[in-house]
Scaffold this motif. Structure first.
Motif, PDB file in Angstrom:
ATOM      1  N   THR A 118       0.835  -1.205   0.000  1.00 45.17           N
ATOM      2  CA  THR A 118       0.000   0.000   0.000  1.00 45.17           C
ATOM      3  C   THR A 118       0.868   1.253   0.000  1.00 45.17           C
ATOM      4  O   THR A 118       0.621   2.188  -0.766  1.00 45.17           O
ATOM      5  CB  THR A 118      -0.937   0.008   1.225  1.00 45.17           C
ATOM      6  N   GLY A 119       1.877   1.279   0.835  1.00 48.60           N
ATOM      7  CA  GLY A 119       2.792   2.420   0.879  1.00 48.60           C
ATOM      8  C   GLY A 119       3.534   2.610  -0.431  1.00 48.60           C
ATOM      9  O   GLY A 119       3.742   3.732  -0.890  1.00 48.60           O
ATOM     10  N   PHE A 120       3.912   1.517  -1.062  1.00 51.19           N
ATOM     11  CA  PHE A 120       4.610   1.597  -2.351  1.00 51.19           C
ATOM     12  C   PHE A 120       3.720   2.238  -3.406  1.00 51.19           C
ATOM     13  O   PHE A 120       4.155   3.116  -4.152  1.00 51.19           O
ATOM     14  CB  PHE A 120       5.040   0.189  -2.791  1.00 51.19           C
ATOM     15  N   PHE A 121       2.458   1.825  -3.466  1.00 53.55           N
ATOM     16  CA  PHE A 121       1.555   2.374  -4.480  1.00 53.55           C
ATOM     17  C   PHE A 121       1.140   3.814  -4.186  1.00 53.55           C
ATOM     18  O   PHE A 121       0.781   4.550  -5.097  1.00 53.55           O
ATOM     19  CB  PHE A 121       0.316   1.494  -4.645  1.00 53.55           C
ATOM     20  N   LEU A 122       1.213   4.229  -2.933  1.00 57.42           N
ATOM     21  CA  LEU A 122       0.891   5.612  -2.595  1.00 57.42           C
ATOM     22  C   LEU A 122       2.086   6.551  -2.780  1.00 57.42           C
ATOM     23  O   LEU A 122       1.952   7.756  -2.631  1.00 57.42           O
ATOM     24  CB  LEU A 122       0.388   5.702  -1.148  1.00 57.42           C
ATOM     25  N   GLY A 123       3.234   6.008  -3.104  1.00 56.29           N
ATOM     26  CA  GLY A 123       4.419   6.825  -3.358  1.00 56.29           C
ATOM     27  C   GLY A 123       5.220   7.164  -2.124  1.00 56.29           C
ATOM     28  O   GLY A 123       6.076   8.047  -2.159  1.00 56.29           O
ATOM     29  N   ASP A 124       4.972   6.508  -1.032  1.00 59.70           N
ATOM     30  CA  ASP A 124       5.698   6.793   0.204  1.00 59.70           C
ATOM     31  C   ASP A 124       7.149   6.325   0.147  1.00 59.70           C
ATOM     32  O   ASP A 124       7.990   6.835   0.882  1.00 59.70           O
ATOM     33  CB  ASP A 124       5.003   6.138   1.398  1.00 59.70           C
ATOM     34  N   MET A 125       7.446   5.398  -0.728  1.00 63.94           N
ATOM     35  CA  MET A 125       8.799   4.863  -0.800  1.00 63.94           C
ATOM     36  C   MET A 125       9.797   5.951  -1.210  1.00 63.94           C
ATOM     37  O   MET A 125      10.907   6.021  -0.697  1.00 63.94           O
ATOM     38  CB  MET A 125       8.856   3.697  -1.778  1.00 63.94           C
ATOM     39  N   LYS A 126       9.387   6.828  -2.112  1.00 64.84           N
ATOM     40  CA  LYS A 126      10.271   7.910  -2.552  1.00 64.84           C
ATOM     41  C   LYS A 126      10.576   8.856  -1.397  1.00 64.84           C
ATOM     42  O   LYS A 126      11.716   9.276  -1.213  1.00 64.84           O
ATOM     43  CB  LYS A 126       9.616   8.685  -3.689  1.00 64.84           C
ATOM     44  N   ASP A 127       9.557   9.201  -0.621  1.00 61.89           N
ATOM     45  CA  ASP A 127       9.752  10.107   0.521  1.00 61.89           C
ATOM     46  C   ASP A 127      10.667   9.488   1.568  1.00 61.89           C
ATOM     47  O   ASP A 127      11.552  10.158   2.105  1.00 61.89           O
ATOM     48  CB  ASP A 127       8.412  10.458   1.162  1.00 61.89           C
ATOM     49  N   MET A 158      12.928   7.152   1.144  1.00 59.65           N
ATOM     50  CA  MET A 158      14.285   7.048   0.608  1.00 59.65           C
ATOM     51  C   MET A 158      14.981   8.414   0.642  1.00 59.65           C
ATOM     52  O   MET A 158      16.147   8.520   1.016  1.00 59.65           O
ATOM     53  CB  MET A 158      14.248   6.497  -0.811  1.00 59.65           C
ATOM     54  N   ARG A 159      14.261   9.461   0.291  1.00 54.88           N
ATOM     55  CA  ARG A 159      14.825  10.808   0.294  1.00 54.88           C
ATOM     56  C   ARG A 159      15.227  11.208   1.714  1.00 54.88           C
ATOM     57  O   ARG A 159      16.319  11.729   1.950  1.00 54.88           O
ATOM     58  CB  ARG A 159      13.808  11.804  -0.267  1.00 54.88           C
ATOM     59  N   LYS A 160      14.349  10.935   2.683  1.00 59.01           N
ATOM     60  CA  LYS A 160      14.657  11.270   4.077  1.00 59.01           C
ATOM     61  C   LYS A 160      15.854  10.463   4.589  1.00 59.01           C
ATOM     62  O   LYS A 160      16.700  10.986   5.315  1.00 59.01           O
ATOM     63  CB  LYS A 160      13.440  11.022   4.967  1.00 59.01           C
ATOM     64  N   ALA A 161      15.918   9.200   4.204  1.00 57.27           N
ATOM     65  CA  ALA A 161      17.027   8.338   4.639  1.00 57.27           C
ATOM     66  C   ALA A 161      18.350   8.846   4.082  1.00 57.27           C
ATOM     67  O   ALA A 161      19.364   8.853   4.782  1.00 57.27           O
ATOM     68  CB  ALA A 161      16.773   6.899   4.200  1.00 57.27           C
ATOM     69  N   ILE A 162      18.344   9.288   2.841  1.00 61.49           N
ATOM     70  CA  ILE A 162      19.575   9.817   2.240  1.00 61.49           C
ATOM     71  C   ILE A 162      20.024  11.071   2.963  1.00 61.49           C
ATOM     72  O   ILE A 162      21.207  11.243   3.271  1.00 61.49           O
ATOM     73  CB  ILE A 162      19.368  10.073   0.733  1.00 61.49           C
ATOM     74  N   PHE A 163      19.086  11.976   3.266  1.00 64.18           N
ATOM     75  CA  PHE A 163      19.440  13.216   3.980  1.00 64.18           C
ATOM     76  C   PHE A 163      19.974  12.919   5.371  1.00 64.18           C
ATOM     77  O   PHE A 163      20.960  13.516   5.817  1.00 64.18           O
ATOM     78  CB  PHE A 163      18.262  14.170   4.064  1.00 64.18           C
ATOM     79  N   ILE A 164      19.365  11.971   6.068  1.00 63.29           N
ATOM     80  CA  ILE A 164      19.824  11.623   7.412  1.00 63.29           C
ATOM     81  C   ILE A 164      21.237  11.044   7.347  1.00 63.29           C
ATOM     82  O   ILE A 164      22.110  11.424   8.127  1.00 63.29           O
ATOM     83  CB  ILE A 164      18.849  10.642   8.088  1.00 63.29           C
ATOM     84  N   CYS A 165      21.483  10.164   6.389  1.00 60.99           N
ATOM     85  CA  CYS A 165      22.824   9.555   6.272  1.00 60.99           C
ATOM     86  C   CYS A 165      23.855  10.614   5.924  1.00 60.99           C
ATOM     87  O   CYS A 165      24.983  10.584   6.432  1.00 60.99           O
ATOM     88  CB  CYS A 165      22.817   8.455   5.221  1.00 60.99           C
ATOM     89  N   MET A 166      23.520  11.535   5.050  1.00 62.92           N
ATOM     90  CA  MET A 166      24.466  12.575   4.665  1.00 62.92           C
ATOM     91  C   MET A 166      24.761  13.499   5.843  1.00 62.92           C
ATOM     92  O   MET A 166      25.893  13.954   6.022  1.00 62.92           O
ATOM     93  CB  MET A 166      23.924  13.364   3.482  1.00 62.92           C
ATOM     94  N   GLU A 167      23.755  13.767   6.683  1.00 59.28           N
ATOM     95  CA  GLU A 167      23.977  14.591   7.861  1.00 59.28           C
ATOM     96  C   GLU A 167      24.851  13.869   8.882  1.00 59.28           C
ATOM     97  O   GLU A 167      25.680  14.494   9.540  1.00 59.28           O
ATOM     98  CB  GLU A 167      22.643  14.980   8.495  1.00 59.28           C
ATOM     99  N   CYS A 168      24.665  12.560   8.990  1.00 57.26           N
ATOM    100  CA  CYS A 168      25.440  11.787   9.962  1.00 57.26           C
ATOM    101  C   CYS A 168      26.935  11.798   9.638  1.00 57.26           C
ATOM    102  O   CYS A 168      27.764  11.846  10.540  1.00 57.26           O
ATOM    103  CB  CYS A 168      24.953  10.344  10.019  1.00 57.26           C
ATOM    104  N   ILE A 169      27.260  11.742   8.369  1.00 55.19           N
ATOM    105  CA  ILE A 169      28.690  11.719   8.000  1.00 55.19           C
ATOM    106  C   ILE A 169      29.229  13.123   7.756  1.00 55.19           C
ATOM    107  O   ILE A 169      30.380  13.295   7.397  1.00 55.19           O
ATOM    108  CB  ILE A 169      28.947  10.798   6.784  1.00 55.19           C
ATOM    109  N   GLY A 170      28.385  14.140   7.923  1.00 56.07           N
ATOM    110  CA  GLY A 170      28.842  15.515   7.860  1.00 56.07           C
ATOM    111  C   GLY A 170      28.807  16.147   6.486  1.00 56.07           C
ATOM    112  O   GLY A 170      29.469  17.160   6.247  1.00 56.07           O
TER     113      GLY A 170
END
Length: 58
Positions: A33-42, A44-56
């Protein structure tokens, strides 16, 4: 061990298996359900930002 004890033990295992199957099925339904509603993109985007912030880098 008595036969009565073994029957109770098998019954408990069966209930655990049913609960496990229900939880896995519910998880799959919610993921699809989340995949079809497009939540996967959001997510993934948040996860990338968090990882980039963690490594500075962010």
């Amino acid at each position: 061990m008595s036969n009565k004890f073994l029957k109770k033990q098998k019954h408990k295992e069966l209930n655990f298996t049913k609960k496990t199957i229900v939880l896995i099925a519910l998880s799959v339904i919610l993921c699809v359900t989340g995949f079809f509603l497009g939540d996967m993109k959001d997510i993934m985007r948040k996860a990338i930002f968090i990882c980039m912030e963690c490594i500075g880098l962010g």
